[in-house]
Design an enzyme around this catalytic site. Structure first.
Site, PDB file in Angstrom:
ATOM      1  N   LYS A 118     -63.625 -56.468  35.911  1.00 18.56           N
ATOM      2  CA  LYS A 118     -63.726 -55.744  37.190  1.00 18.56           C
ATOM      3  C   LYS A 118     -63.726 -56.688  38.379  1.00 18.56           C
ATOM      4  O   LYS A 118     -63.197 -56.346  39.438  1.00 18.56           O
ATOM      5  CB  LYS A 118     -64.977 -54.860  37.213  1.00 18.56           C
ATOM      6  CG  LYS A 118     -64.845 -53.641  36.316  1.00 18.56           C
ATOM      7  CD  LYS A 118     -65.851 -52.579  36.657  1.00 18.56           C
ATOM      8  CE  LYS A 118     -65.517 -51.307  35.899  1.00 18.56           C
ATOM      9  NZ  LYS A 118     -66.455 -50.230  36.118  1.00 18.56           N
ATOM     10  N   LYS A 211     -57.676 -50.010  29.043  1.00 17.00           N
ATOM     11  CA  LYS A 211     -58.309 -48.710  28.811  1.00 17.00           C
ATOM     12  C   LYS A 211     -58.090 -47.771  30.004  1.00 17.00           C
ATOM     13  O   LYS A 211     -57.951 -48.229  31.131  1.00 17.00           O
ATOM     14  CB  LYS A 211     -59.798 -48.886  28.495  1.00 17.00           C
ATOM     15  CG  LYS A 211     -60.732 -48.763  29.644  1.00 17.00           C
ATOM     16  CD  LYS A 211     -62.172 -48.669  29.193  1.00 17.00           C
ATOM     17  CE  LYS A 211     -63.066 -48.507  30.414  1.00 17.00           C
ATOM     18  NZ  LYS A 211     -62.926 -47.203  31.094  1.00 17.00           N
ATOM     19  N   LYS A 214     -61.485 -44.540  35.485  1.00 17.67           N
ATOM     20  CA  LYS A 214     -61.578 -43.808  36.747  1.00 17.67           C
ATOM     21  C   LYS A 214     -61.167 -44.674  37.908  1.00 17.67           C
ATOM     22  O   LYS A 214     -60.583 -44.224  38.872  1.00 17.67           O
ATOM     23  CB  LYS A 214     -63.037 -43.416  36.993  1.00 17.67           C
ATOM     24  CG  LYS A 214     -63.489 -42.199  36.314  1.00 17.67           C
ATOM     25  CD  LYS A 214     -64.886 -41.878  36.810  1.00 17.67           C
ATOM     26  CE  LYS A 214     -65.838 -41.930  35.650  1.00 17.67           C
ATOM     27  NZ  LYS A 214     -66.768 -43.038  35.692  1.00 17.67           N
TER      28      LYS A 214
HETATM   29  P1  ATP Z   1     -64.975 -47.042  35.864  1.00 23.08           P
HETATM   30  O1  ATP Z   1     -63.531 -47.431  35.818  1.00 23.08           O
HETATM   31  O2  ATP Z   1     -65.458 -46.738  37.267  1.00 23.08           O
HETATM   32  O3  ATP Z   1     -65.880 -48.002  35.125  1.00 23.08           O
HETATM   33  P2  ATP Z   1     -64.820 -45.377  33.548  1.00 23.08           P
HETATM   34  O4  ATP Z   1     -63.592 -44.576  33.411  1.00 23.08           O
HETATM   35  O5  ATP Z   1     -64.914 -46.639  32.756  1.00 23.08           O
HETATM   36  O6  ATP Z   1     -65.067 -45.646  35.106  1.00 23.08           O
HETATM   37  P3  ATP Z   1     -67.614 -44.834  33.141  1.00 23.08           P
HETATM   38  O7  ATP Z   1     -68.365 -43.904  34.045  1.00 23.08           O
HETATM   39  O8  ATP Z   1     -67.777 -46.294  33.366  1.00 23.08           O
HETATM   40  O9  ATP Z   1     -66.052 -44.438  33.201  1.00 23.08           O
HETATM   41  O10 ATP Z   1     -67.981 -44.501  31.638  1.00 23.08           O
HETATM   42  C1  ATP Z   1     -68.524 -43.234  31.230  1.00 23.08           C
HETATM   43  C2  ATP Z   1     -68.442 -43.109  29.723  1.00 23.08           C
HETATM   44  O11 ATP Z   1     -67.065 -42.902  29.318  1.00 23.08           O
HETATM   45  C3  ATP Z   1     -68.916 -44.340  28.950  1.00 23.08           C
HETATM   46  O12 ATP Z   1     -69.583 -43.896  27.789  1.00 23.08           O
HETATM   47  C4  ATP Z   1     -67.640 -45.046  28.572  1.00 23.08           C
HETATM   48  O13 ATP Z   1     -67.792 -45.844  27.418  1.00 23.08           O
HETATM   49  C5  ATP Z   1     -66.708 -43.868  28.334  1.00 23.08           C
HETATM   50  N1  ATP Z   1     -65.316 -44.236  28.561  1.00 23.08           N
HETATM   51  C6  ATP Z   1     -64.791 -44.707  29.720  1.00 23.08           C
HETATM   52  N2  ATP Z   1     -63.478 -44.929  29.597  1.00 23.08           N
HETATM   53  C7  ATP Z   1     -63.150 -44.593  28.309  1.00 23.08           C
HETATM   54  C8  ATP Z   1     -61.929 -44.614  27.575  1.00 23.08           C
HETATM   55  N3  ATP Z   1     -60.807 -45.006  28.142  1.00 23.08           N
HETATM   56  N4  ATP Z   1     -61.955 -44.202  26.285  1.00 23.08           N
HETATM   57  C9  ATP Z   1     -63.112 -43.783  25.712  1.00 23.08           C
HETATM   58  N5  ATP Z   1     -64.305 -43.749  26.354  1.00 23.08           N
HETATM   59  C10 ATP Z   1     -64.332 -44.146  27.644  1.00 23.08           C
HETATM   60 MG    MG Z   2     -66.563 -47.958  33.058  1.00 21.86          MG
END
Ligand code: ATP
Ligand code: MG
Length: 349
Positions: A118, A211, A214
């Site tokens: 990040k 991955k 968001k």
């Molecule tokens: P950011 O990019 O802001 O970190 P994010 O998409 O990674 O957002 P988080 O809020 O950090 O989402 O994570 C929320 C939950 O979703 C966590 O349990 C994380 O492990 C899961 N998660 C996030 N992205 C994935 C993915 N691509 N596949 C499976 N699980 C995910």
């Molecule tokens: Mg995340």
């Protein structure tokens, strides 16, 4: 107030209001959250304090918090049974995080791959909060002495750090912990990651090696839970693939990250094995498979999106649900954090 000696099974997890919730959040975490409510006491949080570790527009953050809460409810989180709230509403998270900042070691945090990814190349310009993020995450979990944490695969390393923090706290303060009445010297449980379900790591639609996230700037990289049928169809149609037809066997997905990801998403949504998906679509062209995948995604997500919209039409109702959850959360966290302060050697307030 005396706490139970042995940690009761208790589930904690959270998601950041850092953008649109997507298929990865849904398949990787949320489905397990809903499932675990049936067998466990669960606490689910909108982790707004984590979200501000990178810039969030204050004019949008409140709505983003409500969006995440609405998605939890629409996916089947039962706010009567399960505790649902927003992290900043329970100040014990921040207080415990400070104590843990003094327990965790710099060397441990320096190994965290999420920070490296990040912060990117401009590390000097990253916030201190982004660096300390996993320490706050440990406080989120341990403020409730939670034992099980359902997350996606990307959070595994942070949960190992949480165990290290719990272990070091228990060791460093063993004497004071015993004096506080914990005969076995264990104050914090070593929480278990629960990384399971149909797709623990959903990848970006634009790059099968990254991955789905968001915070990724390209909206085409992910399917948002709020996307309509046209957007879903367009994103899947444009999803990166290679030029080979789909293999008939799972082994044939090796070295083909984009194909593997789309088959994994199909399997997750259909609750089937990848082998089964390939027995239906293997040997065929991507176009036919993509059409079926878009239809499946729309049919699975449409009821969720409709329910989210209905809930979001009443922001005060959502705020009341979160405030009620925060009160219940504080009733658990306050005595635990009070006891931590005593163990550390602080005077009572
Ligand atoms: P950011 O990019 O802001 O970190 P994010 O998409 O990674 O957002 P988080 O809020 O950090 O989402 O994570 C929320 C939950 O979703 C966590 O349990 C994380 O492990 C899961 N998660 C996030 N992205 C994935 C993915 N691509 N596949 C499976 N699980 C995910
Ligand atoms: Mg995340």
């Amino acid at each position: 107030m005396q706490l139970p000696q042995k940690a009761q099974p208790r589930v904690f997890s959270g998601m950041q209001p850092s953008g649109n919730l997507h298929l990865g959040n849904y398949l990787g975490a949320m489905l397990q959250w809903v499932e675990m409510q049936k067998s466990h006491e669960c606490i689910y949080c909108v982790v707004d304090m984590h979200a501000i570790t990178v810039w969030q527009d204050p004019a949008e953050l409140k709505d983003a918090i409500r969006q995440v809460a609405a998605a939890y409810l629409a996916a089947g989180i039962d706010a009567k049974k399960t505790i649902l709230f927003s992290q900043s509403q329970v100040h014990e998270h921040a207080e415990l995080a400070w104590v843990f900042n003094c327990v965790a070691r710099l060397g441990w945090l320096n190994r965290m791959t999420q920070f490296k990814e990040k912060a990117g190349r401009d590390r000097e310009n990253a916030s201190v909060g982004l660096y300390a993020y996993p320490v706050l995450m440990a406080a989120d979990i341990l403020a409730y002495r939670a034992t099980h944490v359902p997350v996606g695969d990307d959070q595994k390393q942070h949960l190992e750090l949480c165990r290290d923090i719990a272990q070091k706290f228990n060791n460093d303060y063993a004497g004071a912990i015993r004096n506080a009445g914990f005969e076995d010297g264990t104050f914090f449980p070593l929480c278990e990651p629960v990384i399971m379900g149909p797709a623990t790591r959903v990848m970006s639609l634009r790059d099968g090696t990254k991955k789905m996230s968001k915070s990724e700037p390209s909206d085409m990289s992910r399917i948002n839970l709020s996307d309509d049928a046209d957007a879903i169809a367009k994103k899947i149609q444009k999803a990166k693939t290679d030029s080979e037809p789909l293999p008939t066997q799972e082994a044939g997905l090796k070295g083909r990250p984009e194909a593997d990801n789309l088959v994994g998403i199909f399997a997750g949504l259909a609750q089937q094995s990848k082998a089964r998906v390939l027995s239906d679509f293997g040997g065929g062209q991507f176009s036919r498979f993509k059409k079926a995948l878009a239809e499946l995604a729309v049919s699975r997500l449409a009821p969720l999106t409709t329910e989210m919209r209905r809930l979001l039409a009443d922001p005060h109702g959502l705020d009341r649900t979160l405030a009620g959850g925060a009160e219940r959360a504080r009733a658990i966290a306050a005595p635990i954090v009070r006891q931590v302060k005593d163990i550390v050697g602080f005077l009572p307030a």
